[in-house]
Design a protein around this motif. Sequence first.
Motif, mmCIF file in Angstrom:
data_model
loop_
_atom_site.group_PDB
_atom_site.id
_atom_site.type_symbol
_atom_site.label_atom_id
_atom_site.label_comp_id
_atom_site.label_asym_id
_atom_site.label_seq_id
_atom_site.Cartn_x
_atom_site.Cartn_y
_atom_site.Cartn_z
ATOM 1 N N ASP A 65 0.831 -1.211 0.000
ATOM 2 C CA ASP A 65 0.000 0.000 0.000
ATOM 3 C C ASP A 65 0.864 1.259 0.000
ATOM 4 N N MET A 66 1.966 1.229 0.762
ATOM 5 C CA MET A 66 2.871 2.383 0.798
ATOM 6 C C MET A 66 3.480 2.626 -0.577
ATOM 7 N N ILE A 67 3.941 1.561 -1.225
ATOM 8 C CA ILE A 67 4.539 1.694 -2.558
ATOM 9 C C ILE A 67 3.529 2.272 -3.541
ATOM 10 N N LYS A 68 2.302 1.780 -3.498
ATOM 11 C CA LYS A 68 1.268 2.262 -4.425
ATOM 12 C C LYS A 68 0.882 3.709 -4.147
ATOM 13 N N SER A 69 1.046 4.150 -2.902
ATOM 14 C CA SER A 69 0.619 5.509 -2.539
ATOM 15 C C SER A 69 1.714 6.561 -2.700
ATOM 16 N N LEU A 70 2.920 6.134 -3.066
ATOM 17 C CA LEU A 70 4.001 7.116 -3.206
ATOM 18 C C LEU A 70 3.648 8.138 -4.289
ATOM 19 N N PRO A 71 3.874 9.409 -3.993
ATOM 20 C CA PRO A 71 3.534 10.468 -4.956
ATOM 21 C C PRO A 71 4.572 10.559 -6.087
ATOM 22 N N ILE A 72 4.506 9.608 -6.997
ATOM 23 C CA ILE A 72 5.462 9.558 -8.102
ATOM 24 C C ILE A 72 4.775 10.071 -9.357
ATOM 25 N N HIS A 73 5.372 11.099 -9.956
ATOM 26 C CA HIS A 73 4.790 11.754 -11.129
ATOM 27 C C HIS A 73 5.838 11.942 -12.221
ATOM 28 N N GLY A 74 6.592 10.903 -12.493
ATOM 29 C CA GLY A 74 7.615 10.998 -13.533
ATOM 30 C C GLY A 74 8.665 12.037 -13.189
ATOM 31 N N TYR A 75 9.063 12.814 -14.177
ATOM 32 C CA TYR A 75 10.120 13.803 -13.950
ATOM 33 C C TYR A 75 9.668 14.946 -13.050
ATOM 34 N N GLU A 76 8.379 15.046 -12.782
ATOM 35 C CA GLU A 76 7.870 16.099 -11.901
ATOM 36 C C GLU A 76 7.776 15.636 -10.445
ATOM 37 N N THR A 77 8.245 14.433 -10.155
ATOM 38 C CA THR A 77 8.199 13.917 -8.792
ATOM 39 C C THR A 77 9.048 14.783 -7.873
ATOM 40 N N GLU A 78 8.487 15.105 -6.730
ATOM 41 C CA GLU A 78 9.224 15.865 -5.725
ATOM 42 C C GLU A 78 9.726 14.875 -4.682
ATOM 43 N N CYS A 79 11.017 14.744 -4.596
ATOM 44 C CA CYS A 79 11.611 13.753 -3.700
ATOM 45 C C CYS A 79 11.203 13.984 -2.251
ATOM 46 N N ASN A 80 11.101 15.222 -1.833
ATOM 47 C CA ASN A 80 10.724 15.496 -0.441
ATOM 48 C C ASN A 80 9.322 14.984 -0.134
ATOM 49 N N ALA A 81 8.423 15.027 -1.115
ATOM 50 C CA ALA A 81 7.076 14.485 -0.919
ATOM 51 C C ALA A 81 7.141 12.969 -0.774
ATOM 52 N N VAL A 82 8.013 12.322 -1.539
ATOM 53 C CA VAL A 82 8.187 10.877 -1.436
ATOM 54 C C VAL A 82 8.773 10.531 -0.067
ATOM 55 N N LYS A 83 9.765 11.299 0.366
ATOM 56 C CA LYS A 83 10.363 11.056 1.680
ATOM 57 C C LYS A 83 9.346 11.255 2.799
ATOM 58 N N GLU A 84 8.452 12.220 2.636
ATOM 59 C CA GLU A 84 7.408 12.444 3.641
ATOM 60 C C GLU A 84 6.467 11.245 3.714
ATOM 61 N N ALA A 85 6.091 10.698 2.557
ATOM 62 C CA ALA A 85 5.222 9.519 2.528
ATOM 63 C C ALA A 85 5.918 8.330 3.195
ATOM 64 N N ILE A 86 7.207 8.192 2.962
ATOM 65 C CA ILE A 86 7.968 7.103 3.589
ATOM 66 C C ILE A 86 8.046 7.313 5.099
ATOM 67 N N SER A 87 8.198 8.561 5.528
ATOM 68 C CA SER A 87 8.232 8.851 6.968
ATOM 69 C C SER A 87 6.920 8.459 7.638
ATOM 70 N N LYS A 88 5.806 8.738 6.973
ATOM 71 C CA LYS A 88 4.494 8.349 7.521
ATOM 72 C C LYS A 88 4.404 6.829 7.633
ATOM 73 N N TYR A 89 4.919 6.121 6.629
ATOM 74 C CA TYR A 89 4.926 4.657 6.672
ATOM 75 C C TYR A 89 5.782 4.172 7.833
ATOM 76 N N LYS A 90 6.940 4.789 8.016
ATOM 77 C CA LYS A 90 7.828 4.396 9.112
ATOM 78 C C LYS A 90 7.152 4.601 10.461
ATOM 79 N N GLU A 91 6.467 5.735 10.620
ATOM 80 C CA GLU A 91 5.781 6.014 11.882
ATOM 81 C C GLU A 91 4.651 5.026 12.126
#
Length: 96
Positions: A65-91
Amino acid sequence: MLKIAKIAVSIIGIVVILGVSYGLGAWFTWFNANMCYSSVIDFVSDEAVRVAKSNDSEAATKFQDMIKSLPIHGYETECNAVKEAISKYKEATNVQ
């Protein structure tokens, strides 16, 4: 003629300074983005191995579910948004 030469040298100097500044800025942005993505990829690969070895179907579902929910938008992906999603998963899963 001397005045024209001074103006030309000044313009060339300004162009060189702007070009170097732009180049350095682009390089640092690229470097920081690559470091960010490297940490994200490192976490995802390590977590995938950990979840696979645990044989815990609930953990596998949460990871999927975490992998599917990552905010990945090709070359427009913002890494900090991905890191934030991973932080929520970690918590949520108490992963270090």
